[in-house]
Write an enzyme that holds these catalytic residues in place. Structure first.
Site, PDB file in Angstrom:
ATOM      1  N   SER A 107       0.834  -1.206   0.000  1.00 32.34           N
ATOM      2  CA  SER A 107       0.000   0.000   0.000  1.00 32.34           C
ATOM      3  C   SER A 107       0.869   1.257   0.000  1.00 32.34           C
ATOM      4  O   SER A 107       1.653   1.460  -0.915  1.00 32.34           O
ATOM      5  CB  SER A 107      -0.957  -0.046   1.194  1.00 32.34           C
ATOM      6  OG  SER A 107      -1.957   0.922   1.076  1.00 32.34           O
ATOM      7  N   ASP A 144      -2.150   6.186  -4.097  1.00 36.25           N
ATOM      8  CA  ASP A 144      -1.017   5.479  -3.511  1.00 36.25           C
ATOM      9  C   ASP A 144      -0.633   4.315  -4.421  1.00 36.25           C
ATOM     10  O   ASP A 144      -1.278   4.090  -5.454  1.00 36.25           O
ATOM     11  CB  ASP A 144      -1.353   5.046  -2.079  1.00 36.25           C
ATOM     12  CG  ASP A 144      -2.522   4.075  -2.004  1.00 36.25           C
ATOM     13  OD1 ASP A 144      -3.302   4.004  -2.971  1.00 36.25           O
ATOM     14  OD2 ASP A 144      -2.662   3.383  -0.978  1.00 36.25           O
ATOM     15  N   ASP A 149      -1.053   1.120  -4.563  1.00 34.46           N
ATOM     16  CA  ASP A 149      -2.008   0.074  -4.941  1.00 34.46           C
ATOM     17  C   ASP A 149      -3.382   0.638  -5.299  1.00 34.46           C
ATOM     18  O   ASP A 149      -4.318  -0.100  -5.556  1.00 34.46           O
ATOM     19  CB  ASP A 149      -2.127  -0.991  -3.855  1.00 34.46           C
ATOM     20  CG  ASP A 149      -2.820  -0.496  -2.591  1.00 34.46           C
ATOM     21  OD1 ASP A 149      -2.614   0.683  -2.244  1.00 34.46           O
ATOM     22  OD2 ASP A 149      -3.553  -1.277  -1.953  1.00 34.46           O
ATOM     23  N   ASP A 187      -5.854   2.304  -3.783  1.00 30.50           N
ATOM     24  CA  ASP A 187      -7.090   2.240  -2.994  1.00 30.50           C
ATOM     25  C   ASP A 187      -7.337   3.528  -2.208  1.00 30.50           C
ATOM     26  O   ASP A 187      -8.404   3.701  -1.620  1.00 30.50           O
ATOM     27  CB  ASP A 187      -7.098   1.015  -2.059  1.00 30.50           C
ATOM     28  CG  ASP A 187      -5.998   1.030  -1.005  1.00 30.50           C
ATOM     29  OD1 ASP A 187      -5.152   1.941  -1.028  1.00 30.50           O
ATOM     30  OD2 ASP A 187      -5.990   0.111  -0.169  1.00 30.50           O
TER      31      ASP A 187
END
Length: 460
Positions: free
Chosen positions: A106, A250, A252, A254
């Site tokens: 993340s 970010d 990833d 999300d």
């Protein structure tokens, strides 16, 4: 020690010693544990897992280890390659798979990676399930497949197309309204997979994309957490290019942060607030965030005669409460949008589409839109205690101290005063109490934190 084993997965820094960092042996052990847990809990022989990764440097290595381990257990693997967390979540039910593993740390820096675990709905496994996986990892009670029973492997390169089409098909995403505005959008994707997926979406929405750090090399040009102090470059680009809106994700994809046309932060907490404002205007229902998220969401929900509820911190907890309350919208104040009409997971892509629809229909600039929302400021402090102090006892004393206020003990102790709030949460690994505050000015939020620290010290 930089290896963190939790109910939601395993996370650590690459290299170093086994059990101290995220080494190849740790990856294999944890992938084995998850695969074995699925085999123990599924009444079927052939299992299929979806995997996908962000662009961080270690991604290919970790993906290869996970793939080979799952195949070694006799589990089939569908590899999406470079992907996003929400895309993997979408593809698990899309392909009728039995679960998924997202390879991403993340917003953590590039030396980190992680395995995040999904059930057959494409949602994070529960805390109870996670504890069972951890126990299996400790026991190493694995039974690998014989040569004729090894899992199959295939790749898919259409996952982004499927994800984006599902977004475009949502009734609350008005593609034509967005196209009519010809928005100019600046994008900082921190050299990860958002640099692939977000421009594909924006192109379908008829937007011009000005790309910054969109090459998926995994070499993050700045701290990848989308906070104001890390985003000077895109704020300058906004002013230089005269863009209408800035989008920051970010690694990833999300979490979604927004920047106005003046190069000013929209406010990480206000991504969810703006999207909720749009959705609740058209459909009454509950809005959900966690206890440490801004009160602004509650205010906006009430302005639309809708209910607001707060869950314990953590995406799994938000999703559980959203299902219980049949929520219209939910998420976390860190820029995480969860729109259940699409799926129960934080998703920057659907967040972008819903926000641009809202912006187009309101016929305002981003700064004008932001000015219409209640203005709150947050503070974050912590108090470090000595190991012999009973942190739970301190929190219990604080609950009693403020019993005449609106107090929640769902997750630590949250005290809602009339004009501000404070949320106290203990660390699971250190004798620390984290103190989150919110008020109508930064000074007031910081002062409230200091006052609470003084109160805690007086009770020790």
């Amino acid at each position: 020690m930089s290896l963190i084993k939790s109910i939601s997965g395993i996370r650590g820094t690459i290299g170093g010693k086994v059990n101290d960092n995220l080494t190849p042996l740790d990856v294999v052990k944890f992938a084995s544990a998850f695969g074995t847990w699925l085999q123990n809990n599924k009444n079927k022989k052939d299992l299929t897992l979806i995997i996908g990764r962000d662009a961080r440097i270690s991604g290919q290595m970790v993906s290869s280890l996970v793939t080979a381990t799952l195949q070694g257990l006799g589990i089939n693997v569908v590899d999406l390659g470079l992907s996003t967390t929400p895309t993997v979540e979408i593809m698990v039910p899309e392909l009728n798979a039995d679960g998924g593993i997202i390879l991403t740390a993340s917003h953590n820096p590039k030396q980190w990676n992680a395995l995040k675990l999904l059930n057959e709905k494409g949602e994070f496994i529960t805390g109870e399930n996670g504890a069972e996986v951890l126990a299996l990892a400790e026991s190493e009670d694995f039974n690998y497949a014989e040569v004729d029973d090894l899992g199959k492997y295939e790749t898919r390169d259409d996952a982004f197309d499927i994800h984006i089409q599902q977004i475009l098909d949502l009734p609350m995403v008005d593609v034509e309204a967005i196209k009519a505005k010809n928005f100019k959008v600046a994008l900082d994707a921190v050299n990860s997979t958002g640099g692939i997926a977000i421009p594909m979406l924006l192109d379908k929405l008829g937007c011009e994309t000005i790309k910054l750090y969109c090459e998926p090399t995994g070499h993050f040009p700045h701290n990848p957490e989308p906070l104001k102090e890390h985003l000077g470059d895109i704020c300058e680009l906004m002013k230089k290019e005269k863009a209408d809106v800035g989008v920051v994700v970010d690694p990833d994809v999300d979490r979604l942060a927004l920047i106005d046309e003046k190069g000013e932060m929209f406010g990480e907490e206000y991504t969810l607030v703006a999207v909720a404002d749009y959705l609740l205007k058209h459909k009454k229902g509950a809005a959900i965030s966690n206890l440490s998220s801004s009160r602004a969401l509650r205010d906006v929900a009430r302005s639309h005669d809708s209910e607001y509820f707060a869950s314990a911190v953590g995406e799994v907890n938000v999703v559980t409460l959203m299902k219980e309350k049949n929520a219209v919208i939910g998420g976390e104040g860190n820029g995480g949008i969860i729109y259940p009409d699409l799926h129960y997971g934080r998703d920057s892509l659907v967040g972008v589409a819903l926000f641009l629809t809202h912006l187009a229909k309101e016929n305002k600039t981003v700064s004008e839109l932001r000015a219409g929302y209640p203005s709150y400021f947050m503070g974050k402090k912590k108090i470090e205690l000595t190991p012999e102090i009973d942190v739970d006892a301190i929190l219990s004393k604080m609950e009693q101290e403020y019993q005449n206020e609106d107090v929640s003990t769902v997750d630590g102790v949250k005290i809602d005063f009339e004009n501000n709030w404070v949320h106290l949460r203990k660390s699971n690994t250190e004798p620390i109490i984290r103190i989150y505050t919110e008020a109508h000015s930064q000074e007031e939020a910081d002062q409230l934190g200091d006052d609470i620290i003084a109160k805690i010290k007086s009770l020790i």
